[in-house]
Design a protein around this motif. Structure first.
Motif, PDB file in Angstrom:
ATOM      1  N   MET A 138       0.844  -1.201   0.000  1.00  0.00           N
ATOM      2  CA  MET A 138       0.000   0.000   0.000  1.00  0.00           C
ATOM      3  C   MET A 138       0.875   1.244   0.000  1.00  0.00           C
ATOM      4  O   MET A 138       1.861   1.311   0.714  1.00  0.00           O
ATOM      5  CB  MET A 138      -0.916   0.010   1.223  1.00  0.00           C
ATOM      6  N   SER A 139       0.488   2.224  -0.806  1.00  0.00           N
ATOM      7  CA  SER A 139       1.196   3.493  -0.869  1.00  0.00           C
ATOM      8  C   SER A 139       0.219   4.634  -0.627  1.00  0.00           C
ATOM      9  O   SER A 139      -0.993   4.470  -0.753  1.00  0.00           O
ATOM     10  CB  SER A 139       1.850   3.679  -2.243  1.00  0.00           C
ATOM     11  N   THR A 140       0.747   5.772  -0.287  1.00  0.00           N
ATOM     12  CA  THR A 140      -0.067   6.981  -0.189  1.00  0.00           C
ATOM     13  C   THR A 140       0.227   7.831  -1.414  1.00  0.00           C
ATOM     14  O   THR A 140       1.373   8.207  -1.662  1.00  0.00           O
ATOM     15  CB  THR A 140       0.251   7.770   1.087  1.00  0.00           C
ATOM     16  N   ARG A 198      -7.194  -0.124  -5.600  1.00  0.00           N
ATOM     17  CA  ARG A 198      -5.868  -0.739  -5.677  1.00  0.00           C
ATOM     18  C   ARG A 198      -5.173  -0.788  -4.318  1.00  0.00           C
ATOM     19  O   ARG A 198      -4.007  -1.176  -4.222  1.00  0.00           O
ATOM     20  CB  ARG A 198      -5.007   0.017  -6.680  1.00  0.00           C
ATOM     21  N   GLY A 199      -5.881  -0.386  -3.272  1.00  0.00           N
ATOM     22  CA  GLY A 199      -5.350  -0.516  -1.923  1.00  0.00           C
ATOM     23  C   GLY A 199      -4.466   0.614  -1.458  1.00  0.00           C
ATOM     24  O   GLY A 199      -3.732   0.462  -0.477  1.00  0.00           O
ATOM     25  N   HIS A 200      -4.535   1.747  -2.132  1.00  0.00           N
ATOM     26  CA  HIS A 200      -3.714   2.892  -1.749  1.00  0.00           C
ATOM     27  C   HIS A 200      -4.515   3.881  -0.899  1.00  0.00           C
ATOM     28  O   HIS A 200      -5.744   3.816  -0.832  1.00  0.00           O
ATOM     29  CB  HIS A 200      -3.185   3.607  -2.993  1.00  0.00           C
ATOM     30  N   ASP A 201      -3.812   4.807  -0.276  1.00  0.00           N
ATOM     31  CA  ASP A 201      -4.422   5.908   0.450  1.00  0.00           C
ATOM     32  C   ASP A 201      -4.184   7.203  -0.313  1.00  0.00           C
ATOM     33  O   ASP A 201      -3.350   7.258  -1.225  1.00  0.00           O
ATOM     34  CB  ASP A 201      -3.849   6.012   1.867  1.00  0.00           C
ATOM     35  N   GLY A 254     -12.536   2.663  -0.196  1.00  0.00           N
ATOM     36  CA  GLY A 254     -11.775   2.069   0.895  1.00  0.00           C
ATOM     37  C   GLY A 254     -10.479   2.743   1.246  1.00  0.00           C
ATOM     38  O   GLY A 254      -9.756   2.273   2.143  1.00  0.00           O
ATOM     39  N   ALA A 255     -10.135   3.841   0.588  1.00  0.00           N
ATOM     40  CA  ALA A 255      -8.884   4.531   0.887  1.00  0.00           C
ATOM     41  C   ALA A 255      -9.017   5.386   2.141  1.00  0.00           C
ATOM     42  O   ALA A 255     -10.081   5.946   2.407  1.00  0.00           O
ATOM     43  CB  ALA A 255      -8.457   5.409  -0.285  1.00  0.00           C
ATOM     44  N   ARG A 256      -7.944   5.503   2.884  1.00  0.00           N
ATOM     45  CA  ARG A 256      -7.886   6.502   3.943  1.00  0.00           C
ATOM     46  C   ARG A 256      -7.521   7.813   3.271  1.00  0.00           C
ATOM     47  O   ARG A 256      -6.555   7.899   2.508  1.00  0.00           O
ATOM     48  CB  ARG A 256      -6.833   6.127   4.991  1.00  0.00           C
ATOM     49  N   ALA A 265       5.650  15.192   2.255  1.00  0.00           N
ATOM     50  CA  ALA A 265       6.236  14.295   3.233  1.00  0.00           C
ATOM     51  C   ALA A 265       5.393  13.039   3.433  1.00  0.00           C
ATOM     52  O   ALA A 265       5.927  11.957   3.721  1.00  0.00           O
ATOM     53  CB  ALA A 265       6.415  15.013   4.570  1.00  0.00           C
ATOM     54  N   ARG A 266       4.089  13.155   3.279  1.00  0.00           N
ATOM     55  CA  ARG A 266       3.190  12.026   3.496  1.00  0.00           C
ATOM     56  C   ARG A 266       3.055  11.126   2.269  1.00  0.00           C
ATOM     57  O   ARG A 266       2.484  10.038   2.360  1.00  0.00           O
ATOM     58  CB  ARG A 266       1.808  12.532   3.908  1.00  0.00           C
ATOM     59  N   ALA A 267       3.532  11.590   1.110  1.00  0.00           N
ATOM     60  CA  ALA A 267       3.278  10.892  -0.152  1.00  0.00           C
ATOM     61  C   ALA A 267       4.389   9.924  -0.534  1.00  0.00           C
ATOM     62  O   ALA A 267       5.563  10.150  -0.248  1.00  0.00           O
ATOM     63  CB  ALA A 267       3.098  11.914  -1.267  1.00  0.00           C
ATOM     64  N   ASP A 268       3.980   8.849  -1.224  1.00  0.00           N
ATOM     65  CA  ASP A 268       4.925   7.915  -1.848  1.00  0.00           C
ATOM     66  C   ASP A 268       4.974   8.119  -3.353  1.00  0.00           C
ATOM     67  O   ASP A 268       5.889   7.620  -4.024  1.00  0.00           O
ATOM     68  CB  ASP A 268       4.508   6.471  -1.555  1.00  0.00           C
TER      69      ASP A 268
END
Length: 206
Positions: free
Chosen positions: A1-3, A32-35, A57-59, A96-99
């Motif tokens: 999982m990535s943000t 795809r299970g990412h936030d 379903g994403a945060r 900073a929070r992102a992938d």
């Protein structure tokens, strides 16, 4: 999982197709299970992407300066709202929070975000992938201008290698998920002495 960090318009006066594109991107992020981390607005492109991502379903995390709280209107149900003092702190918090980063159609604010994260990628300050979704040529004029900068020696062709350009949301997400996290950087003036000493990438690449 990535943000995944999403940049896009908060304006309500745009073509509805851009809002629908944002909803598709948000849905894919969740499926795809990412936030999602984004600018925190509940309107237009930003609002549609957040609502669809959360429904899938994403945060979702919104980051917004205090001055815009009554303008961009954070949506009810947002997973987390981070309130910053100013725009610079907002962008830093999102980065900073992102992938990975995806850029949707937007105006001056979106362009500022695109250029800042793009420049940071090309000079090796991060290795996070970047995709630009260009629905109906929204960014076509910008890209033409940037390609002209390359032709006239103001930018290097390598800069385009760190950005995925396209109109297909699924392909953009594919890129963000599979792009190599290699540090690609341009030669610095400390190494070469001056920007005038940069080699010509077109010669190097034959």
């Amino acid at each position: 999982m990535s943000t995944i960090c999403l940049y896009g318009s908060a304006s309500g006066g745009i073509d509805r197709r851009h809002v629908e594109l944002a909803a598709t991107v948000g849905r894919l992020i969740g499926e795809r299970g990412h936030d999602l981390v984004y600018g925190g607005g509940g309107t237009s492109v930003m609002g549609a992407a957040e609502a669809a991502a959360r429904a899938a379903g994403a945060r979702t995390t919104g980051v917004m300066p205090k001055a815009l709280m009554e303008v961009e209107l954070p949506p009810e149900g947002l997973g987390e709202l981070v309130v910053t003092d100013d725009m610079r702190e907002r962008k830093a918090e999102m980065d900073a929070r992102a992938d990975a980063f995806i850029v949707l159609p937007g105006g001056l604010g979106t362009l500022e975000e695109l250029f800042e994260i793009w420049v940071a990628r090309t000079i090796g300050l991060h290795t996070k992938p970047l995709a630009v979704l260009d629905l109906d040529g929204h960014y076509a004029g910008l890209r033409t201008w940037l390609e002209d900068l390359v032709e006239r020696g103001f930018a290097r062709p390598l800069a385009f290698e760190v950005v995925h350009w396209g109109a297909d949301p699924a392909a953009a997400l594919d890129h963000l998920e599979s792009a190599p996290r290699e540090r690609i950087s341009l030669p610095s003036s400390e190494i070469l002495g001056s920007f005038a000493d940069f080699p010509d990438d077109r010669r190097e690449r034959g």
